[in-house]
Design an enzyme around this catalytic site. Structure first.
Site, short mmCIF file in Angstrom:
data_model
loop_
_atom_site.label_atom_id
_atom_site.label_comp_id
_atom_site.label_asym_id
_atom_site.label_seq_id
_atom_site.Cartn_x
_atom_site.Cartn_y
_atom_site.Cartn_z
N ALA A 28 0.87 -1.17 0.00
CA ALA A 28 0.00 0.00 0.00
C ALA A 28 0.91 1.23 0.00
O ALA A 28 2.05 1.16 0.47
CB ALA A 28 -0.87 -0.01 1.24
N GLY A 36 0.40 -4.87 0.95
CA GLY A 36 -0.80 -4.90 0.12
C GLY A 36 -0.58 -5.59 -1.22
O GLY A 36 -1.53 -6.09 -1.83
N GLU A 45 -0.94 -9.15 -0.42
CA GLU A 45 -2.37 -9.34 -0.10
C GLU A 45 -3.22 -9.37 -1.38
O GLU A 45 -4.16 -10.15 -1.49
CB GLU A 45 -2.84 -8.23 0.85
CG GLU A 45 -2.25 -8.41 2.25
CD GLU A 45 -2.55 -7.24 3.18
OE1 GLU A 45 -2.17 -6.10 2.83
OE2 GLU A 45 -3.15 -7.46 4.23
N GLU A 59 4.37 -5.21 7.41
CA GLU A 59 3.63 -4.14 8.11
C GLU A 59 4.08 -3.88 9.54
O GLU A 59 4.13 -2.74 9.99
CB GLU A 59 2.12 -4.45 8.10
CG GLU A 59 1.43 -4.19 6.77
CD GLU A 59 1.51 -5.35 5.79
OE1 GLU A 59 2.29 -6.30 6.05
OE2 GLU A 59 0.80 -5.32 4.78
N1 COA Z 1 4.61 3.07 -0.60
C1 COA Z 1 5.01 4.22 -1.15
N2 COA Z 1 6.12 4.33 -1.88
C2 COA Z 1 6.85 3.23 -2.07
C3 COA Z 1 6.50 1.98 -1.52
C4 COA Z 1 5.31 1.94 -0.76
N3 COA Z 1 4.87 0.79 -0.22
N4 COA Z 1 7.44 1.06 -1.85
C5 COA Z 1 8.35 1.72 -2.60
N5 COA Z 1 8.01 3.02 -2.72
C6 COA Z 1 8.72 4.08 -3.45
C7 COA Z 1 9.93 4.57 -2.68
O1 COA Z 1 9.53 5.54 -1.73
C8 COA Z 1 10.75 5.15 -3.80
O2 COA Z 1 10.21 6.40 -4.17
P1 COA Z 1 11.19 7.67 -4.43
O3 COA Z 1 12.09 7.24 -5.55
O4 COA Z 1 10.25 8.77 -4.80
O5 COA Z 1 11.93 7.88 -3.15
C9 COA Z 1 10.50 4.20 -4.96
O6 COA Z 1 9.26 3.54 -4.65
C10 COA Z 1 11.57 3.14 -5.15
O7 COA Z 1 11.73 2.47 -3.91
P2 COA Z 1 13.14 2.27 -3.18
O8 COA Z 1 12.88 2.06 -1.73
O9 COA Z 1 14.05 3.39 -3.54
O10 COA Z 1 13.65 0.93 -3.87
P3 COA Z 1 14.67 -0.15 -3.25
O11 COA Z 1 15.01 -1.06 -4.37
O12 COA Z 1 15.76 0.54 -2.53
O13 COA Z 1 13.81 -0.94 -2.16
C11 COA Z 1 11.86 -2.09 -1.33
C12 COA Z 1 12.73 -1.74 -2.55
C13 COA Z 1 10.62 -2.80 -1.84
C14 COA Z 1 12.65 -3.01 -0.38
C15 COA Z 1 11.48 -0.80 -0.57
O14 COA Z 1 10.93 0.12 -1.51
C16 COA Z 1 10.46 -0.98 0.51
O15 COA Z 1 10.78 -1.47 1.59
N6 COA Z 1 9.21 -0.57 0.28
C17 COA Z 1 8.14 -0.61 1.26
C18 COA Z 1 7.65 -2.02 1.46
C19 COA Z 1 6.58 -2.05 2.52
O16 COA Z 1 6.82 -1.82 3.68
N7 COA Z 1 5.35 -2.35 2.08
C20 COA Z 1 4.23 -2.50 2.97
C21 COA Z 1 3.45 -1.25 3.05
S1 COA Z 1 2.10 -1.42 4.19
#
Ligand code: COA
Length: 262
Positions: free
Chosen positions: A66, A112, A115, A135
């Site tokens: 999400a 999400g 999910e 989460e």
């Molecule tokens: N919500 C909003 N933005 C998200 C996102 C999310 N769940 N997951 C990734 N993004 C965005 C990042 O903020 C980043 O945006 P920016 O370039 O404007 O800063 C872009 O997507 C790329 O992500 P980034 O974190 O730079 O890539 P990465 O390869 O370093 O890491 C992940 C990849 C998936 C490990 C990392 O993005 C992450 O942990 N995301 C969140 C996962 C999460 O907790 N999901 C559950 C949400 S309830």
């Protein structure tokens, strides 16, 4: 249909939905959830469509969760409303579609994203896929059905471990746990999804819809799945698809299902 966050393509009996926010790793913001609802509804209403494949754009993510930026400041009430609305318009909606939905997990499927994949009827993954429910690392719990569907798919102990550690598992682990049915290379992911969709399309869409209802009944409170199965089984005998399927078998030919109840 005009969408900003998703792409919808149709090719005879097959539809493909691509979640298209690659710069945000296809994170599910409100607008994307609403567009997905509208796309699924339109495809469900299109009797030509026998299977829907859902995938993320780019080669990095199915959906990374999400959209955290949208709910970081939410109150208790807003949090509850977010989960309820999302479950209703997308996650439960997909699970209960009568058109089969295959999730093609082509990278991160987190929060999400996992999910959503779990709400689909089944899942396949590319070998670079990583899945998890992170989460609790954000101080919240899965709210789009993850605490319910993950234990259904992988068992309570494995689900508890995944949720509590907030860790990611590999495609190989996910297959071993029963979370995904098949693993392929990234290039072969869509072809495999299409091959499975082709097999589905050869069968009675009316019977498949009844089967989805009966299988889902197993997981609904207060409903006896065996009774739903008996009723749905009986209903099949009144359908044109049943007449065609059994007649074709007895005439030693392939059925041409009209896809109609009666
Ligand atoms: N919500 C909003 N933005 C998200 C996102 C999310 N769940 N997951 C990734 N993004 C965005 C990042 O903020 C980043 O945006 P920016 O370039 O404007 O800063 C872009 O997507 C790329 O992500 P980034 O974190 O730079 O890539 P990465 O390869 O370093 O890491 C992940 C990849 C998936 C490990 C990392 O993005 C992450 O942990 N995301 C969140 C996962 C999460 O907790 N999901 C559950 C949400 S309830």
């Amino acid at each position: 249909m005009n969408f900003k966050n998703i792409l919808v393509e149709k090719n005879s009996a097959l539809a493909q939905i691509t979640i298209n926010r690659p710069k945000k790793l296809n994170a599910l913001n409100k607008a994307t959830i609403e567009e997905l609802h509208d796309a699924f509804k339109a495809l469900e209403d299109d009797s030509d469509i026998k299977t829907i494949i859902i995938i993320g754009s780019g080669d990095k993510a199915f959906v990374a969760g999400a959209d955290i930026s949208e709910f970081a400041h939410f109150s208790v009430e807003e949090g509850a409303r977010l989960a309820k609305a999302g479950q209703e318009i997308l996650f439960d909606f997909v699970e209960n579609l009568s058109t089969p939905v295959i999730a093609a997990i082509n990278g991160f499927a987190l929060g999400g994203g996992l999910e959503l994949a779990m709400a689909c009827h089944f899942r396949i993954a590319s070998d670079n896929a990583k899945m998890g429910l992170p989460e609790v690392s954000l101080g919240v719990i899965p709210g789009y059905g993850g605490t319910q569907r993950l234990p259904q798919l992988v068992g309570k102990g494995k689900a508890m471990e995944m949720i509590m550690t907030a860790g990611m598992i590999t495609a190989e682990d996910a297959k071993h746990a029963g979370l995904v049915n098949h693993i392929t290379s990234q290039e072969e992911l869509l072809p495999l999804a299409e091959k499975l969709a082709g097999k589905i399309a050869r069968n009675s869409s009316v019977a498949i819809s009844a089967a989805i209802t009966a299988v889902n009944a197993n997981f609904q409170d207060g409903i006896k799945g065996f009774d739903i199965e008996i009723e749905a089984f009986g209903d099949c005998f009144g359908t044109e698809d049943f007449k065609e399927g059994t007649t074709a078998f007895l005439e030693k030919r392939k059925p041409i299902f009209p896809g109609r109840n009666s």
